[in-house]
Enzyme design. Structure first.
Site, PDB file in Angstrom:
ATOM      1  N   HIS A 157      -7.172   1.358   2.149  1.00 52.58           N
ATOM      2  CA  HIS A 157      -8.177   0.339   1.870  1.00 52.58           C
ATOM      3  C   HIS A 157      -9.309   0.481   2.890  1.00 52.58           C
ATOM      4  O   HIS A 157      -9.189   1.256   3.843  1.00 52.58           O
ATOM      5  CB  HIS A 157      -7.580  -1.077   1.886  1.00 52.58           C
ATOM      6  CG  HIS A 157      -6.773  -1.426   3.109  1.00 52.58           C
ATOM      7  ND1 HIS A 157      -6.254  -2.666   3.344  1.00 52.58           N
ATOM      8  CD2 HIS A 157      -6.390  -0.678   4.189  1.00 52.58           C
ATOM      9  CE1 HIS A 157      -5.590  -2.689   4.481  1.00 52.58           C
ATOM     10  NE2 HIS A 157      -5.661  -1.492   5.016  1.00 52.58           N
ATOM     11  N   ARG A 212      -4.321   5.908  -2.756  1.00 53.14           N
ATOM     12  CA  ARG A 212      -2.965   5.340  -2.816  1.00 53.14           C
ATOM     13  C   ARG A 212      -2.080   6.201  -3.692  1.00 53.14           C
ATOM     14  O   ARG A 212      -2.513   6.664  -4.744  1.00 53.14           O
ATOM     15  CB  ARG A 212      -2.997   3.915  -3.372  1.00 53.14           C
ATOM     16  CG  ARG A 212      -3.504   2.937  -2.341  1.00 53.14           C
ATOM     17  CD  ARG A 212      -3.388   1.514  -2.793  1.00 53.14           C
ATOM     18  NE  ARG A 212      -4.364   0.713  -2.051  1.00 53.14           N
ATOM     19  CZ  ARG A 212      -4.628  -0.552  -2.299  1.00 53.14           C
ATOM     20  NH1 ARG A 212      -3.991  -1.174  -3.277  1.00 53.14           N
ATOM     21  NH2 ARG A 212      -5.525  -1.197  -1.582  1.00 53.14           N
ATOM     22  N   GLN A 241     -13.732   1.074  -2.540  1.00 53.29           N
ATOM     23  CA  GLN A 241     -13.699  -0.335  -2.162  1.00 53.29           C
ATOM     24  C   GLN A 241     -14.969  -0.635  -1.393  1.00 53.29           C
ATOM     25  O   GLN A 241     -15.573   0.267  -0.817  1.00 53.29           O
ATOM     26  CB  GLN A 241     -12.501  -0.639  -1.245  1.00 53.29           C
ATOM     27  CG  GLN A 241     -11.204  -0.906  -1.986  1.00 53.29           C
ATOM     28  CD  GLN A 241     -10.128  -1.498  -1.089  1.00 53.29           C
ATOM     29  OE1 GLN A 241     -10.252  -1.534   0.140  1.00 53.29           O
ATOM     30  NE2 GLN A 241      -9.060  -1.957  -1.708  1.00 53.29           N
ATOM     31  N   VAL A 286      -5.864 -11.835   7.073  1.00 47.40           N
ATOM     32  CA  VAL A 286      -6.688 -13.045   6.940  1.00 47.40           C
ATOM     33  C   VAL A 286      -5.805 -14.288   6.910  1.00 47.40           C
ATOM     34  O   VAL A 286      -4.653 -14.242   6.502  1.00 47.40           O
ATOM     35  CB  VAL A 286      -7.562 -13.002   5.650  1.00 47.40           C
ATOM     36  CG1 VAL A 286      -8.770 -12.103   5.829  1.00 47.40           C
ATOM     37  CG2 VAL A 286      -6.757 -12.601   4.420  1.00 47.40           C
ATOM     38  N   TRP A 325       0.839  -1.209   0.000  1.00 45.74           N
ATOM     39  CA  TRP A 325       0.000   0.000   0.000  1.00 45.74           C
ATOM     40  C   TRP A 325       0.867   1.250   0.000  1.00 45.74           C
ATOM     41  O   TRP A 325       1.515   1.540   0.994  1.00 45.74           O
ATOM     42  CB  TRP A 325      -0.916  -0.005   1.220  1.00 45.74           C
ATOM     43  CG  TRP A 325      -1.893  -1.146   1.212  1.00 45.74           C
ATOM     44  CD1 TRP A 325      -3.090  -1.178   0.563  1.00 45.74           C
ATOM     45  CD2 TRP A 325      -1.762  -2.416   1.865  1.00 45.74           C
ATOM     46  NE1 TRP A 325      -3.695  -2.382   0.761  1.00 45.74           N
ATOM     47  CE2 TRP A 325      -2.917  -3.170   1.559  1.00 45.74           C
ATOM     48  CE3 TRP A 325      -0.776  -2.999   2.662  1.00 45.74           C
ATOM     49  CZ2 TRP A 325      -3.119  -4.472   2.026  1.00 45.74           C
ATOM     50  CZ3 TRP A 325      -0.976  -4.285   3.129  1.00 45.74           C
ATOM     51  CH2 TRP A 325      -2.137  -5.003   2.805  1.00 45.74           C
ATOM     52  N   ALA A 341     -13.762 -12.075   5.724  1.00 41.03           N
ATOM     53  CA  ALA A 341     -13.734 -10.699   5.217  1.00 41.03           C
ATOM     54  C   ALA A 341     -13.397 -10.747   3.740  1.00 41.03           C
ATOM     55  O   ALA A 341     -12.806 -11.705   3.246  1.00 41.03           O
ATOM     56  CB  ALA A 341     -12.689  -9.880   5.963  1.00 41.03           C
TER      57      ALA A 341
HETATM   58  N1  DAH Z   1      -7.674  -4.603   1.846  1.00 37.35           N
HETATM   59  C1  DAH Z   1      -7.141  -5.355   0.728  1.00 37.35           C
HETATM   60  C2  DAH Z   1      -6.523  -4.426  -0.292  1.00 37.35           C
HETATM   61  O1  DAH Z   1      -6.885  -3.305  -0.363  1.00 37.35           O
HETATM   62  C3  DAH Z   1      -8.224  -6.148   0.076  1.00 37.35           C
HETATM   63  C4  DAH Z   1      -8.690  -7.288   0.914  1.00 37.35           C
HETATM   64  C5  DAH Z   1      -8.132  -8.542   0.789  1.00 37.35           C
HETATM   65  C6  DAH Z   1      -9.671  -7.091   1.857  1.00 37.35           C
HETATM   66  C7  DAH Z   1      -8.539  -9.590   1.536  1.00 37.35           C
HETATM   67  C8  DAH Z   1     -10.102  -8.154   2.660  1.00 37.35           C
HETATM   68  C9  DAH Z   1      -9.517  -9.412   2.471  1.00 37.35           C
HETATM   69  O2  DAH Z   1     -11.050  -8.025   3.564  1.00 37.35           O
HETATM   70  O3  DAH Z   1      -9.971 -10.429   3.223  1.00 37.35           O
HETATM   71  O4  DAH Z   1      -5.665  -4.853  -1.014  1.00 37.35           O
END
Ligand code: DAH
Length: 347
Positions: free
Chosen positions: A177, A204, A218, A261, A162, A315
């Site tokens: 995010h 970003r 998102q 995760v 990020w 998630a």
């Molecule tokens: N937050 C991650 C991103 O911006 C995307 C993401 C991936 C969100 C896996 C999630 C997850 O909740 O389980 O790249």
């Protein structure tokens, strides 16, 4: 008095001259100067009253009367002419500025919702039908929520995923995010079960190109409770893809890594261009990625106030621009925030 007095002849000549001039007048400016010439206090007809003493005494009443008569005639004619000119002006105006009520009206341009508003609402609706409520969380976040509590400590190489906009206030950033909303929702609701969608803008510091923007939406998905399994996640996400892209869409979940995760994955849909055979749009893979997902990491559950021995959850993070691009075959993400009406008008 047998012969006409000289003054009367003069008056007759003056009347004839005035009448002739009046006849040729077409506009009100000329009419006003005519009036000044013949009917004002200093006008010629008036001077006859002063000149009465020139005439023999017995003729004076007659001459006076005649002068009055001429004056009245000229005044009447002036009034007639004045109203004729007014009427003509009015007619001309009506002609020139005529309103044609039979012409078709001019169409007013109607506003419409931005494509992303429409797509976001559709995503909320699909997940709402499965019991997920929208939960708003801020775009300006703390480093702690955006990274730390999501199991991404300062030294962690995953921070490189990020490219972050920092603010002048230490520890305060633009969220990269929507995942930090997970922590906020968990801390608000623990130990109750949760089913929320967390939508909104993310930022970003990236090189902009056809598939990268510095700002984008998102939609995060979070479910926490007892006995929530990977199967629940797979079922929910497959159902979402079907409602979004149609019953026949094919999906797959591949293993992937996100620090918050475990296990983590990414979901792909079959490429709409080649139908899975492999083409330039999908880079020969036959699949297009639409979201990241996984089972909420025990560290994150604990940070949110849930005991990972008792609770579990899943998630996911979707890119709605990506979802619209696939659905409407938009080939450049910069269209979304470029404000070109030719693009916006199409939805
Ligand atoms: N937050 C991650 C991103 O911006 C995307 C993401 C991936 C969100 C896996 C999630 C997850 O909740 O389980 O790249």
């Amino acid at each position: 008095m047998s012969e006409k007095s000289g003054l009367i002849q003069e008056l007759e000549a003056l009347q004839a001259k005035a009448e002739l001039e009046l006849k040729n007048i077409q506009d009100s400016a000329a009419l006003q100067s005519w009036r000044a010439e013949y009917l004002s206090r200093s006008a010629e007809v008036m001077s006859f009253f002063k000149r009465l003493p020139e005439a023999p005494i017995e003729d004076r009443p007659r001459i006076g009367q005649f002068a009055n008569q001429v004056k009245t005639i000229l005044e009447t004619q002036f009034e007639k002419k004045e109203s004729a000119i007014k009427q003509a002006d009015l007619d001309a105006n009506l002609q020139n500025e005529r309103l044609d009520v039979t012409l078709p009206g001019r169409e007013t341009t109607r506003g419409r919702l931005h494509i992303q508003t429409l797509v976001l609402r559709e995503i909320y609706r699909i997940f709402a039908e499965m019991g997920f409520q929208v939960y708003r969380s801020p775009e300006v976040e703390t480093d702690e929520n955006n990274f730390e509590l999501l199991n991404i400590p300062a030294y962690h190489p995953a921070r490189d995923l990020w490219d972050t906009f920092y603010t002048t206030k230490p520890g305060v950033i633009m969220r990269t995010h929507t995942s930090p909303g997970q922590v906020r929702a968990m801390r608000e609701f623990a130990p109750e079960p949760i089913r929320v969608t967390l939508p909104g803008m993310c930022y970003r510091y990236e090189q902009i190109d056809a598939s990268h923007e510095i700002q984008f939406n998102q939609v995060e998905l979070l479910a926490v409770g007892k006995n929530i399994t990977f199967g629940d996640m797979k079922g929910t996400l497959e159902e979402f893809a079907k409602r979004m892209y149609g019953e026949s869409v094919r999906t797959r979940i591949r293993p992937s890594y996100f620090p918050f995760v475990e296990p983590g994955g990414e979901m792909d849909v079959e490429c709409f261009v080649c139908g899975g055979k492999g083409c330039s749009v999908c880079g020969g893979k036959g699949w297009l990625e639409i979201l990241g997902c996984g089972m909420v990491h025990p560290v994150v559950l604990r940070n949110g106030g849930y005991d990972p021995e008792v609770y579990s959850g899943f998630a996911a993070g979707l890119g709605p621009e990506r979802i619209s691009m696939l659905r409407y075959r938009i080939d450049d993400i910069r269209n979304f925030w470029g404000n070109d009406v030719r693009f916006l008008e199409q939805f």
